[in-house]
Enzyme design. Sequence first.
Site, PDB file in Angstrom:
ATOM      1  N   ASP A  10       0.855  -1.179   0.000  1.00 17.94           N
ATOM      2  CA  ASP A  10       0.000   0.000   0.000  1.00 17.94           C
ATOM      3  C   ASP A  10       0.893   1.231   0.000  1.00 17.94           C
ATOM      4  O   ASP A  10       1.691   1.418   0.919  1.00 17.94           O
ATOM      5  CB  ASP A  10      -0.882  -0.050   1.257  1.00 17.94           C
ATOM      6  CG  ASP A  10      -1.845   1.102   1.380  1.00 17.94           C
ATOM      7  OD1 ASP A  10      -1.687   2.124   0.680  1.00 17.94           O
ATOM      8  OD2 ASP A  10      -2.764   0.991   2.215  1.00 17.94           O
ATOM      9  N   ASN A  24      -6.080  13.649 -10.159  1.00 16.18           N
ATOM     10  CA  ASN A  24      -6.832  14.129 -11.318  1.00 16.18           C
ATOM     11  C   ASN A  24      -6.582  15.632 -11.456  1.00 16.18           C
ATOM     12  O   ASN A  24      -6.014  16.251 -10.554  1.00 16.18           O
ATOM     13  CB  ASN A  24      -8.322  13.794 -11.191  1.00 16.18           C
ATOM     14  CG  ASN A  24      -8.944  14.380  -9.953  1.00 16.18           C
ATOM     15  OD1 ASN A  24      -8.819  15.571  -9.678  1.00 16.18           O
ATOM     16  ND2 ASN A  24      -9.630  13.565  -9.183  1.00 16.18           N
ATOM     17  N   GLY A  32      -9.149   5.363  -6.507  1.00 10.63           N
ATOM     18  CA  GLY A  32      -7.867   4.682  -6.644  1.00 10.63           C
ATOM     19  C   GLY A  32      -6.804   5.188  -5.692  1.00 10.63           C
ATOM     20  O   GLY A  32      -7.056   5.434  -4.515  1.00 10.63           O
ATOM     21  N   VAL A  33      -5.586   5.367  -6.221  1.00 13.39           N
ATOM     22  CA  VAL A  33      -4.451   5.841  -5.429  1.00 13.39           C
ATOM     23  C   VAL A  33      -4.770   7.207  -4.822  1.00 13.39           C
ATOM     24  O   VAL A  33      -4.497   7.465  -3.645  1.00 13.39           O
ATOM     25  CB  VAL A  33      -3.172   5.915  -6.298  1.00 13.39           C
ATOM     26  CG1 VAL A  33      -2.044   6.625  -5.571  1.00 13.39           C
ATOM     27  CG2 VAL A  33      -2.732   4.519  -6.708  1.00 13.39           C
ATOM     28  N   ASP A  34      -5.362   8.085  -5.611  1.00 13.36           N
ATOM     29  CA  ASP A  34      -5.692   9.441  -5.154  1.00 13.36           C
ATOM     30  C   ASP A  34      -6.603   9.399  -3.930  1.00 13.36           C
ATOM     31  O   ASP A  34      -6.335  10.052  -2.917  1.00 13.36           O
ATOM     32  CB  ASP A  34      -6.360  10.198  -6.305  1.00 13.36           C
ATOM     33  CG  ASP A  34      -6.458  11.697  -6.083  1.00 13.36           C
ATOM     34  OD1 ASP A  34      -5.711  12.238  -5.250  1.00 13.36           O
ATOM     35  OD2 ASP A  34      -7.283  12.325  -6.769  1.00 13.36           O
ATOM     36  N   SER A 118      -1.569   6.288 -14.212  1.00 15.59           N
ATOM     37  CA  SER A 118      -2.531   6.086 -15.306  1.00 15.59           C
ATOM     38  C   SER A 118      -2.858   4.627 -15.612  1.00 15.59           C
ATOM     39  O   SER A 118      -3.651   4.351 -16.510  1.00 15.59           O
ATOM     40  CB  SER A 118      -2.078   6.787 -16.597  1.00 15.59           C
ATOM     41  OG  SER A 118      -2.089   8.184 -16.424  1.00 15.59           O
ATOM     42  N   GLY A 120      -4.471   2.447 -13.791  1.00 14.41           N
ATOM     43  CA  GLY A 120      -5.717   1.959 -13.196  1.00 14.41           C
ATOM     44  C   GLY A 120      -6.912   2.398 -14.022  1.00 14.41           C
ATOM     45  O   GLY A 120      -7.036   2.047 -15.196  1.00 14.41           O
TER      46      GLY A 120
END
Length: 166
Positions: A10, A24, A32-34, A118, A120
């Site tokens: 993680d 974004n 997602g990651v964000d 990018s 995902g």
Amino acid sequence: MMRITAVQGDITTQEVDAIVNAANRAMRGGGGVDGAIHRAGGPAVLADCVARFPDGLATGDAGWTTAGDLPARWVIHVVGPNRNAGETDRSLLTSCYARALEVADELGARTVAFPLVSAGVYGWPKDDAIACALETIRASPTKVDEARIVAFDGPTYEQVAAALAE
């Protein structure tokens, strides 16, 4: 010489100077990651995004904020191309990695953890996302000692590790 490593885990738990967020354009959190980084970092990350990036950030660019409650000191936010929305210019993806390392150098970060930007929900093919990350990190002049590619799942980790071994 910079060391590039692969880790399965993680990204929000990585004990590094800076973690890279696949953000974004709006810079207000997302999925997602964000989303994971914003949840783990707490409200300080979003507050700093709002203060530093009132108009968001362009695709391919990078900027930093506090890491809030994360074990890292900073979050370096990059906006990768959304292939599913027609953004297919690979130079935008390479720019994310190069700009993240430039920002890391400005901050004095010596250890940086990267996701596969990018790869995902933005739909970039995983094999090319890995190749792009490794090519760009290897070619970028930087003072970073360790660039860590963090893969959340086992199959992705295996792909990254195999590409690193080539």
